[in-house]
Each structure stands twice: as C-alpha cells, then as structure tokens.
Design a protein around this motif. Structure first.
Motif, mmCIF file in Angstrom:
data_model
loop_
_atom_site.group_PDB
_atom_site.id
_atom_site.type_symbol
_atom_site.label_atom_id
_atom_site.label_comp_id
_atom_site.label_asym_id
_atom_site.label_seq_id
_atom_site.Cartn_x
_atom_site.Cartn_y
_atom_site.Cartn_z
ATOM 1 N N UNK A 155 -2.931 2.540 -1.983
ATOM 2 C CA UNK A 155 -3.514 3.698 -2.669
ATOM 3 C C UNK A 155 -4.373 3.193 -3.821
ATOM 4 N N UNK A 156 -5.659 3.157 -3.594
ATOM 5 C CA UNK A 156 -6.610 2.627 -4.574
ATOM 6 C C UNK A 156 -7.196 3.758 -5.416
ATOM 7 N N UNK A 157 -7.257 3.531 -6.720
ATOM 8 C CA UNK A 157 -7.915 4.473 -7.627
ATOM 9 C C UNK A 157 -9.402 4.152 -7.694
ATOM 10 N N UNK A 158 -10.232 5.158 -7.469
ATOM 11 C CA UNK A 158 -11.676 5.024 -7.647
ATOM 12 C C UNK A 158 -12.004 5.807 -8.924
ATOM 13 N N UNK A 159 -12.132 5.078 -10.030
ATOM 14 C CA UNK A 159 -12.223 5.734 -11.332
ATOM 15 C C UNK A 159 -13.412 6.693 -11.403
ATOM 16 N N UNK A 160 -13.101 7.911 -11.859
ATOM 17 C CA UNK A 160 -14.114 8.942 -11.979
ATOM 18 C C UNK A 160 -14.386 9.679 -10.687
ATOM 19 N N UNK A 161 -13.744 9.256 -9.576
ATOM 20 C CA UNK A 161 -14.022 9.881 -8.279
ATOM 21 C C UNK A 161 -12.765 10.397 -7.585
ATOM 22 N N UNK A 162 -11.690 9.597 -7.575
ATOM 23 C CA UNK A 162 -10.474 10.014 -6.893
ATOM 24 C C UNK A 162 -9.692 8.823 -6.376
ATOM 25 N N UNK A 163 -9.218 8.918 -5.129
ATOM 26 C CA UNK A 163 -8.372 7.874 -4.546
ATOM 27 C C UNK A 163 -8.801 7.613 -3.100
ATOM 28 N N UNK A 164 -8.478 6.398 -2.615
ATOM 29 C CA UNK A 164 -8.674 6.061 -1.202
ATOM 30 C C UNK A 164 -7.398 5.396 -0.700
ATOM 31 N N UNK A 165 -6.911 5.854 0.469
ATOM 32 C CA UNK A 165 -5.781 5.211 1.128
ATOM 33 C C UNK A 165 -6.335 4.225 2.153
ATOM 34 N N UNK A 166 -5.995 2.939 1.998
ATOM 35 C CA UNK A 166 -6.658 1.889 2.768
ATOM 36 C C UNK A 166 -5.925 1.474 4.039
ATOM 37 N N UNK A 167 -4.739 2.006 4.293
ATOM 38 C CA UNK A 167 -4.000 1.581 5.484
ATOM 39 C C UNK A 167 -4.467 2.252 6.759
ATOM 40 N N UNK A 168 -4.199 1.595 7.896
ATOM 41 C CA UNK A 168 -4.406 2.218 9.202
ATOM 42 C C UNK A 168 -3.190 3.084 9.512
ATOM 43 N N UNK A 169 -3.402 4.295 9.965
ATOM 44 C CA UNK A 169 -2.325 5.273 10.136
ATOM 45 C C UNK A 169 -2.230 5.707 11.581
ATOM 46 N N UNK A 170 -0.991 5.733 12.099
ATOM 47 C CA UNK A 170 -0.707 6.259 13.433
ATOM 48 C C UNK A 170 0.330 7.365 13.308
ATOM 49 N N UNK A 171 0.024 8.537 13.862
ATOM 50 C CA UNK A 171 0.964 9.660 13.831
ATOM 51 C C UNK A 171 1.699 9.759 15.163
ATOM 52 N N UNK A 172 3.003 10.009 15.081
ATOM 53 C CA UNK A 172 3.803 10.221 16.294
ATOM 54 C C UNK A 172 3.901 11.708 16.591
ATOM 55 N N UNK B 126 2.370 16.667 12.825
ATOM 56 C CA UNK B 126 3.300 15.616 13.186
ATOM 57 C C UNK B 126 4.213 15.338 12.001
ATOM 58 N N UNK B 127 5.401 14.853 12.300
ATOM 59 C CA UNK B 127 6.393 14.640 11.253
ATOM 60 C C UNK B 127 6.625 13.161 10.951
ATOM 61 N N UNK B 128 6.000 12.257 11.707
ATOM 62 C CA UNK B 128 6.222 10.827 11.499
ATOM 63 C C UNK B 128 4.886 10.096 11.510
ATOM 64 N N UNK B 129 4.670 9.268 10.494
ATOM 65 C CA UNK B 129 3.443 8.463 10.399
ATOM 66 C C UNK B 129 3.819 7.003 10.164
ATOM 67 N N UNK B 130 3.071 6.104 10.798
ATOM 68 C CA UNK B 130 3.311 4.662 10.640
ATOM 69 C C UNK B 130 2.071 4.009 10.035
ATOM 70 N N UNK B 131 2.323 3.122 9.048
ATOM 71 C CA UNK B 131 1.216 2.451 8.373
ATOM 72 C C UNK B 131 1.747 1.229 7.621
#
Length: 234
Positions: free
Chosen positions: A217-234, A129-134
C-alpha cells in the motif's frame, strides 16, 4: 427472508423506545439494552446485523466497547452520542465505528443511515467474492481475517475490511481520497481523512509492512494510494 436485527445500547429508556419503534416500523427487528454488561452477555447467543451504541454508558467506556465490537466481532457499529466534539467523532471512527450520529437526532435519519450501512454490507447473492489472494496473503472477508502463507490468521475490523477491499478491487490503480469518500461514504473532511489514515496504518501493520517503505500500500502524496500487489479473487 428474516429482517435484519439491530442491537441498541443506550442507558436512556426513552431513546431505546424511540429507536426500537422507528426501526420496527421500518421493517427491522430490534433488541435494546441499557447496560454494556447485558449487551455483551446477549452477544454470546445473538449476532446483530448492526449495533447502535451510545458512548456514555453507566458501566463501561463506550469507545472501548466500540473498539472491541469492531476488532473482535467484525461488527457494523454506528455510534449515537451527545458528544459533539470533532475529536470524539474522530476517535470513534478510528476505533472502528462505521458512522457517528449526534444527539438529538431525527429517528428517520437513524433509520436511513442504518439502511445505507446495511446496503453496503450486504451485496446481492454472487455479486461479491469473499476471498482474495495477493503477495502470499489470503483475505477472508466472510470471517474478517488475513491468512499468511503459513496459515496463521490475523483479524481485521469491518472498517479495515472496507478499505482493504477497496484496494483489492483496484490493484495498481490510484485510489484518491475522493474515491475513498465516494465508495465508503461519510462526510469528507479532516475526520474522514484521519480515520482513513489510521485504518490504512493498521492494515499495513497487519500485512507486516515496513512503515517507512511499504511494498503493497503505497502513499502517493497529494493524490491518494496505490495497491501494488497482484490480486486473485476466489
């Protein structure tokens, strides 16, 4: 189906000839330029699928040009340069290049990297998909822009878009550095990590995040990242 067009920008005629021949033998179309001014003029009426750019140009700073190509054009860029220092590679990736090849090179390796890059950039019909909403935002991956709730748009580069899509495909899941390296490609190490940090920092700025306490976009130190938003793809 038209073969992908590869633009070559290098001030050495022999390099241009070697690259053009190797690419055309591999089934690509190519157009070569010796000066940045000629290349930029040609971009007004052509849209290459990928650009091979040397950094040591007679009429323009190559790094500045790479940044403009990535930011304003959303172009896929591979740097080919005799500059072998780690800092040059890091800077090139930070400014939006997708890969960095050091001279002297094997033409077969260049062709392989071009193919690999274009495979990542060209998903099969209907696959992506080319469009995402969050969180009040709309990401348009077909034109490389972020649109806010009022309709104002902010451009993002090809490289930033790859990172954003990676997060949007995995909302509320840990994305480790190893996952980023596996999905996005490139050699793991300090230069890759720094390039990712810069791209994430730029995405946070474009999403108007508080750098001290980002909400998406949350940094989890020593582990990576987490994106916390709800995402809908068109």
């Amino acid at each position: 189906m038209t073969a992908p067009l590869i633009a070559i920008l290098d001030d050495e005629p022999d390099i241009r000839t070697i690259l053009s021949s190797a690419l055309e033998e591999a089934g690509f179309r190519s157009q070569a330029f010796g000066r940045a001014t000629e290349f930029e003029a040609a971009l007004r009426h052509m849209t290459p699928d990928l650009c091979l750019v040397d950094l040591s140009l007679p009429d323009r700073d190559g790094l500045t040009l790479v940044h403009r190509l990535a930011l304003e054009k959303g172009a896929t860029v591979i740097i080919i340069s005799g500059r072998a220092q780690v800092q040059d590679r890091v800077t090139g990736l930070e400014l939006g290049a997708d890969d960095y090849i050091i001279k002297p090179f094997d033409p077969a390796e260049v062709v392989a990297r071009v193919r690999a890059r274009l495979r990542r950039d060209r998903p099969g019909a209907g696959e992506a998909s080319q469009t995402a909403r969050f969180a009040g935002w709309t990401a348009h991956f077909d034109r490389f822009t972020l649109e806010d709730a009022e309709g104002a748009e902010t451009p993002f580069s090809q490289a930033e878009g790859e990172v954003l899509r990676l997060f949007l495909d995995r909302p509320k899941r840990l994305v480790s550095r190893a996952t980023m390296q596996e999905v996005l490609g490139g050699a793991a190490g300090e230069s890759f990590d720094r390039a990712m940090d810069v791209r994430i920092s730029r995405l946070r700025t474009k999403l108007r995040e508080d750098p001290k306490n980002p909400r998406l976009i949350k940094t989890i130190y020593g582990a990576g990242y987490i994106f916390l938003g709800d995402v809908t793809w068109d």
